[in-house]
Scaffold this motif. Structure first.
Motif, short mmCIF file in Angstrom:
data_model
loop_
_atom_site.label_atom_id
_atom_site.label_comp_id
_atom_site.label_asym_id
_atom_site.label_seq_id
_atom_site.Cartn_x
_atom_site.Cartn_y
_atom_site.Cartn_z
N VAL A 165 0.83 -1.21 0.03
CA VAL A 165 -0.01 0.06 -0.02
C VAL A 165 0.99 1.24 0.04
O VAL A 165 0.60 2.25 -0.92
N SER A 166 1.84 1.27 0.83
CA SER A 166 2.87 2.34 0.93
C SER A 166 3.45 2.69 -0.50
O SER A 166 3.69 3.56 -0.84
N GLU A 167 3.93 1.40 -0.97
CA GLU A 167 4.99 1.57 -2.29
C GLU A 167 3.78 2.05 -3.43
O GLU A 167 4.30 3.18 -4.24
N LEU A 168 2.76 1.75 -3.53
CA LEU A 168 1.83 2.16 -4.60
C LEU A 168 1.40 3.76 -4.21
O LEU A 168 1.17 4.49 -5.11
N GLY A 169 1.04 3.98 -2.97
CA GLY A 169 0.85 5.45 -2.56
C GLY A 169 2.09 6.41 -3.03
O GLY A 169 1.62 7.29 -3.65
N PHE A 170 3.31 6.01 -2.57
CA PHE A 170 4.19 6.58 -3.02
C PHE A 170 4.44 6.88 -4.87
O PHE A 170 4.55 7.91 -5.10
N ALA A 171 4.17 5.93 -5.25
CA ALA A 171 4.37 5.79 -6.87
C ALA A 171 2.97 6.80 -7.42
O ALA A 171 3.35 7.78 -8.20
N ALA A 183 1.84 9.57 -18.57
CA ALA A 183 1.83 9.68 -17.25
C ALA A 183 0.49 9.68 -16.63
O ALA A 183 0.05 9.08 -15.63
N GLN A 184 -0.75 10.07 -17.31
CA GLN A 184 -2.06 9.87 -16.86
C GLN A 184 -2.41 8.28 -16.78
O GLN A 184 -2.95 8.02 -15.74
N GLN A 185 -2.14 7.83 -17.87
CA GLN A 185 -2.26 6.62 -17.86
C GLN A 185 -1.68 5.42 -16.66
O GLN A 185 -2.15 4.44 -16.04
N MET A 186 -0.29 5.99 -16.52
CA MET A 186 0.58 5.63 -15.40
C MET A 186 -0.20 5.65 -14.05
O MET A 186 -0.28 4.93 -13.23
N PHE A 187 -0.69 6.85 -13.86
CA PHE A 187 -1.24 7.23 -12.55
C PHE A 187 -2.54 6.31 -12.49
O PHE A 187 -2.73 5.92 -11.47
N ASP A 188 -3.51 6.14 -13.34
CA ASP A 188 -4.39 5.39 -13.46
C ASP A 188 -4.27 3.85 -12.95
O ASP A 188 -4.93 3.31 -12.44
N LYS A 189 -2.95 3.54 -13.68
CA LYS A 189 -2.84 2.21 -13.37
C LYS A 189 -2.45 1.79 -11.85
O LYS A 189 -2.72 1.17 -11.27
N TYR A 190 -1.54 2.99 -11.35
CA TYR A 190 -1.01 2.70 -9.93
C TYR A 190 -2.35 2.88 -8.91
O TYR A 190 -2.19 2.48 -7.78
N LYS A 191 -3.26 3.66 -9.45
CA LYS A 191 -4.46 3.99 -8.41
C LYS A 191 -5.33 2.99 -8.55
O LYS A 191 -5.82 2.50 -7.47
N LYS A 192 -5.34 2.11 -9.51
CA LYS A 192 -6.18 1.06 -9.66
C LYS A 192 -5.53 -0.03 -8.65
O LYS A 192 -6.24 -0.73 -8.01
N LYS A 193 -4.26 -0.45 -8.74
CA LYS A 193 -3.65 -1.36 -8.04
C LYS A 193 -3.63 -1.09 -6.29
O LYS A 193 -3.86 -1.65 -5.61
N TYR A 194 -3.50 0.32 -6.20
CA TYR A 194 -3.46 0.91 -4.77
C TYR A 194 -4.85 0.50 -4.19
O TYR A 194 -4.95 0.15 -3.14
N ASP A 195 -5.93 1.04 -4.85
CA ASP A 195 -7.36 0.54 -4.37
C ASP A 195 -7.53 -0.76 -4.16
O ASP A 195 -8.02 -1.00 -3.15
N ALA A 196 -7.05 -1.63 -4.93
CA ALA A 196 -7.33 -3.09 -4.71
C ALA A 196 -6.35 -3.60 -3.39
O ALA A 196 -6.98 -4.46 -2.69
N VAL A 197 -5.30 -3.18 -3.35
CA VAL A 197 -4.25 -3.59 -2.36
C VAL A 197 -5.00 -3.05 -1.04
O VAL A 197 -4.94 -3.67 -0.11
N LYS A 198 -5.23 -1.62 -1.03
CA LYS A 198 -5.83 -1.07 0.11
C LYS A 198 -7.08 -1.88 0.57
O LYS A 198 -7.42 -2.24 1.60
N ALA A 199 -7.88 -2.08 -0.20
CA ALA A 199 -9.18 -2.83 -0.12
C ALA A 199 -8.96 -4.22 0.60
O ALA A 199 -9.56 -4.66 1.44
#
Length: 78
Positions: A10-16, A33-49
């Motif tokens: 969660v911390s790594e993805l939040g940092f990214a 960059a927007q696509q990369m942000f969206d990719k990290y956000k999707k992963k972050y949301d899943a891992v946080k959940a």
């Protein structure tokens, strides 16, 4: 995945996400960059959940619980 590994992820993805967001502040029209942000956000949301499902909420955002008080404080880990 155990609690420590999930929290680290969660911390790594939040940092990214934060780093890409800073780049987007100065390059708002960069589609890669927007696509990369969206990719990290999707992963972050899943891992946080997943973390919150197993171990409880990381932030207050809608939760009114004091379950976190039952965990040891950082200085209590010996």
């Amino acid at each position: 995945m155990n609690k420590t590994k999930l929290l680290r992820r969660v911390s790594e993805l939040g940092f990214a996400m934060h780093e890409v967001r800073l780049f987007l502040d100065t390059h708002p029209d960069d589609p890669d960059a927007q696509q990369m942000f969206d990719k990290y956000k999707k992963k972050y949301d899943a891992v946080k959940a997943e973390y919150e499902k197993q171990f409880g909420p990381l932030t207050l955002n809608g939760y009114n619980s004091d379950e976190w008080l039952k965990d040891p404080w950082p200085w209590e880990n010996h």
